[in-house]
Design a protein around this motif. Structure first.
Motif, PDB file in Angstrom:
ATOM      1  N   GLY A  90      14.336  -1.607  31.228  1.00 46.40           N
ATOM      2  CA  GLY A  90      13.866  -2.160  29.967  1.00 46.40           C
ATOM      3  C   GLY A  90      14.918  -1.980  28.887  1.00 46.40           C
ATOM      4  O   GLY A  90      16.111  -1.892  29.172  1.00 46.40           O
ATOM      5  N   THR A  91      14.462  -1.913  27.643  1.00 42.82           N
ATOM      6  CA  THR A  91      15.355  -1.735  26.511  1.00 42.82           C
ATOM      7  C   THR A  91      15.037  -0.402  25.851  1.00 42.82           C
ATOM      8  O   THR A  91      13.923  -0.190  25.359  1.00 42.82           O
ATOM      9  N   ASP A  92      15.995   0.497  25.858  1.00 44.86           N
ATOM     10  CA  ASP A  92      15.811   1.845  25.320  1.00 44.86           C
ATOM     11  C   ASP A  92      16.436   1.975  23.938  1.00 44.86           C
ATOM     12  O   ASP A  92      17.383   1.265  23.580  1.00 44.86           O
ATOM     13  N   LEU A  93      15.907   2.940  23.189  1.00 44.00           N
ATOM     14  CA  LEU A  93      16.532   3.373  21.950  1.00 44.00           C
ATOM     15  C   LEU A  93      17.360   4.610  22.268  1.00 44.00           C
ATOM     16  O   LEU A  93      16.848   5.582  22.817  1.00 44.00           O
ATOM     17  N   VAL A  94      18.643   4.554  21.920  1.00 47.26           N
ATOM     18  CA  VAL A  94      19.546   5.665  22.199  1.00 47.26           C
ATOM     19  C   VAL A  94      19.990   6.279  20.873  1.00 47.26           C
ATOM     20  O   VAL A  94      20.474   5.574  19.984  1.00 47.26           O
ATOM     21  N   VAL A  95      19.836   7.602  20.756  1.00 50.28           N
ATOM     22  CA  VAL A  95      20.188   8.326  19.534  1.00 50.28           C
ATOM     23  C   VAL A  95      21.479   9.089  19.762  1.00 50.28           C
ATOM     24  O   VAL A  95      21.664   9.744  20.798  1.00 50.28           O
ATOM     25  N   SER A  96      22.382   8.994  18.789  1.00 50.57           N
ATOM     26  CA  SER A  96      23.656   9.707  18.866  1.00 50.57           C
ATOM     27  C   SER A  96      23.797  10.592  17.629  1.00 50.57           C
ATOM     28  O   SER A  96      23.707  10.110  16.500  1.00 50.57           O
ATOM     29  N   GLU A  97      24.017  11.889  17.860  1.00 47.88           N
ATOM     30  CA  GLU A  97      24.204  12.838  16.780  1.00 47.88           C
ATOM     31  C   GLU A  97      25.520  13.586  16.988  1.00 47.88           C
ATOM     32  O   GLU A  97      25.974  13.755  18.121  1.00 47.88           O
ATOM     33  N   PRO A  98      26.147  14.030  15.905  1.00 45.94           N
ATOM     34  CA  PRO A  98      27.407  14.755  16.039  1.00 45.94           C
ATOM     35  C   PRO A  98      27.267  15.976  16.947  1.00 45.94           C
ATOM     36  O   PRO A  98      26.268  16.688  16.901  1.00 45.94           O
ATOM     37  N   SER A  99      28.247  16.184  17.795  1.00 47.68           N
ATOM     38  CA  SER A  99      28.318  17.354  18.686  1.00 47.68           C
ATOM     39  C   SER A  99      27.230  17.372  19.746  1.00 47.68           C
ATOM     40  O   SER A  99      26.976  18.406  20.370  1.00 47.68           O
ATOM     41  N   GLN A 100      26.561  16.236  19.951  1.00 49.71           N
ATOM     42  CA  GLN A 100      25.537  16.169  20.981  1.00 49.71           C
ATOM     43  C   GLN A 100      25.740  14.917  21.827  1.00 49.71           C
ATOM     44  O   GLN A 100      26.222  13.897  21.333  1.00 49.71           O
ATOM     45  N   ALA A 101      25.347  15.023  23.069  1.00 51.01           N
ATOM     46  CA  ALA A 101      25.416  13.852  23.941  1.00 51.01           C
ATOM     47  C   ALA A 101      24.330  12.859  23.538  1.00 51.01           C
ATOM     48  O   ALA A 101      23.238  13.258  23.133  1.00 51.01           O
ATOM     49  N   PRO A 102      24.601  11.553  23.608  1.00 50.52           N
ATOM     50  CA  PRO A 102      23.565  10.571  23.291  1.00 50.52           C
ATOM     51  C   PRO A 102      22.343  10.763  24.181  1.00 50.52           C
ATOM     52  O   PRO A 102      22.460  11.095  25.365  1.00 50.52           O
ATOM     53  N   HIS A 103      21.164  10.573  23.625  1.00 54.64           N
ATOM     54  CA  HIS A 103      19.937  10.709  24.413  1.00 54.64           C
ATOM     55  C   HIS A 103      18.973   9.577  24.070  1.00 54.64           C
ATOM     56  O   HIS A 103      18.974   9.068  22.944  1.00 54.64           O
ATOM     57  N   ALA A 104      18.185   9.177  25.064  1.00 54.75           N
ATOM     58  CA  ALA A 104      17.269   8.056  24.905  1.00 54.75           C
ATOM     59  C   ALA A 104      15.923   8.531  24.376  1.00 54.75           C
ATOM     60  O   ALA A 104      15.401   9.567  24.802  1.00 54.75           O
ATOM     61  N   LEU A 105      15.373   7.760  23.433  1.00 52.99           N
ATOM     62  CA  LEU A 105      14.026   8.030  22.932  1.00 52.99           C
ATOM     63  C   LEU A 105      12.964   7.367  23.804  1.00 52.99           C
ATOM     64  O   LEU A 105      11.786   7.643  23.657  1.00 52.99           O
ATOM     65  N   GLY A 106      13.401   6.482  24.678  1.00 56.80           N
ATOM     66  CA  GLY A 106      12.461   5.792  25.550  1.00 56.80           C
ATOM     67  C   GLY A 106      12.487   4.298  25.314  1.00 56.80           C
ATOM     68  O   GLY A 106      13.180   3.782  24.427  1.00 56.80           O
ATOM     69  N   GLU A 107      11.730   3.586  26.121  1.00 57.61           N
ATOM     70  CA  GLU A 107      11.733   2.130  26.082  1.00 57.61           C
ATOM     71  C   GLU A 107      11.030   1.603  24.846  1.00 57.61           C
ATOM     72  O   GLU A 107      10.022   2.146  24.397  1.00 57.61           O
ATOM     73  N   VAL A 108      11.562   0.534  24.283  1.00 56.82           N
ATOM     74  CA  VAL A 108      10.951  -0.160  23.151  1.00 56.82           C
ATOM     75  C   VAL A 108      10.178  -1.362  23.685  1.00 56.82           C
ATOM     76  O   VAL A 108      10.732  -2.186  24.414  1.00 56.82           O
TER      77      VAL A 108
END
Length: 374
Positions: A90-108
């Motif tokens: 599907g289509t996920d929301l991916v969050v990127s924060e400094p000093s952290q690996a990108p992580h998915a919030l789940g499917e939209v």
């Protein structure tokens, strides 16, 4: 309501944006965030900063309001970055924060884009959603683009047999190359004239030129917001009436009771301050008090305009009721405001559909619709 996997439907509410209507989009989002049914939907607020950055915004309706001092809200571009990512599931929301690996919030499951003006209401973000294969509220790419560009909108409406005010289009290139030729061209329309950014909204950059002495300043002001400007005959003595349109659940088109805006005080027309700041600038009649037969004609014309442009979901059609009783289509908005002062939800409330139900209906329509060609 649940997604195909059995969880609650996840809604991404997208607002802000790069246009001059950034603040009004934030205000609209505050109203929707407060009204959306949290028992039916998981909500993720996504703000687009004025420089185009997408961020995970605060789920706080109060933060996205105009304060008593007239302070306009804005997206905080320093928050965690977010993006849409198409995956096999599907289509996920991916969050990127400094000093952290990108992580998915789940499917939209569906996006509710509450963007006004260019880079949001004009087909650009709708194209992104189509390419990401995610459903969204409102019109598709072409209808959004046509409705955003007042010059092209008039061409489509006129071809469909709907009356529009006479106008000419002026570009920044034409104005720079030969100002006198532009002055002569617009003078043929006759004064007074309204000068508008062709792809703007919320009355930002609009001016009324009463005489030829005022046209240069009006053109410069509009061109500061858009290199393409519409110069239009003023509908002198007309009443400004609006009508809401919704796609029906059975595939047809529903229209609302019309409403009238009456300008008071120093405001000669429905400008930004009259729309969004102190309430004493305007008086609203919801529903409008109209002569016999006018409401029926207007609602039929609103549905015809919606269909002619190829709209989906919702639209607000604005009319001039001329002194002789004729109706002229002023413009069509595919993402009308949802602020507490906005006419679109007020008209639907007067028609029997309250704000909470209106938001739910738009999401229901979007979830029923496939992406891609249709």
């Amino acid at each position: 309501m649940s997604s195909p996997t059995g969880r609650r439907v996840r809604v991404a509410v997208v607002f802000g944006g790069r246009s001059s209507e950034h603040a009004i989009s934030c205000v609209t989002a505050g109203s929707v965030l407060q009204a959306i049914d949290r028992e039916k939907y998981d909500v993720i607020p996504i703000g687009i900063a004025t420089d185009g950055r997408w961020v995970l915004e605060a789920d706080d309706p109060q933060r996205h309001r105009i304060t008593g001092a007239g302070r306009l809200p804005a997206v905080d571009g320093d928050r965690a970055a977010v993006s849409l990512a198409r995956t096999t599931g599907g289509t996920d929301l991916v969050v990127s924060e400094p000093s952290q690996a990108p992580h998915a919030l789940g499917e939209v499951d569906v996006v509710f884009p509450l963007l006004h003006g260019p880079w949001g209401e004009d087909g650009t973000i709708q194209g992104l959603f189509e390419m990401s294969d995610v459903r969204y509220v409102g019109s598709g790419v072409l209808a959004s683009a046509v409705s955003m560009d007042k010059a092209f909108m008039k061409v489509v409406l006129k071809d469909a047999g709907l009356p529009v005010m006479p106008s000419v289009t002026v570009t920044a290139r034409e104005w720079k190359a030969d100002p006198q030729a532009v002055r002569e061209l617009v003078a043929e329309l006759g004064y007074p004239l309204f000068v508008k950014p062709a792809r703007g909204g919320s009355s930002i950059g609009i001016a009324k030129a009463h005489t030829p002495d005022e046209i240069d300043g009006a053109l410069e002001g509009a061109l500061a917001h858009d290199p393409k400007v519409l110069v239009e005959v003023s509908a002198e003595g007309a009443r400004e009436i609006e009508c809401g349109v919704l796609e029906a659940l059975d595939g047809g088109v529903d229209t609302s009771r019309p409403a009238e805006i009456r300008i008071t005080g120093e405001h000669e027309f429905y400008d930004f301050e009259a729309k969004y700041l102190p309430e004493e600038h305007t008086e609203l009649d919801v529903p409008a008090l109209l002569p016999d037969g006018v409401e029926e004609r207007m609602r039929a014309m609103a549905a015809a305009a919606f269909t002619a442009v190829g709209c989906e979901g919702l639209a607000r059609v604005d009319f001039f009721l001329m002194p002789d009783g004729s109706l002229v289509v002023n413009e069509l908005n595919t993402m009308p405001g949802f602020t507490p002062l906005s006419m679109f939800p007020q008209m639907w409330a007067a028609t029997g559909l309250d704000y909470r139900a209106l938001v739910d209906r738009l999401l229901t329509l979007a979830l029923r619709r496939d992406t891609g060609l249709r």
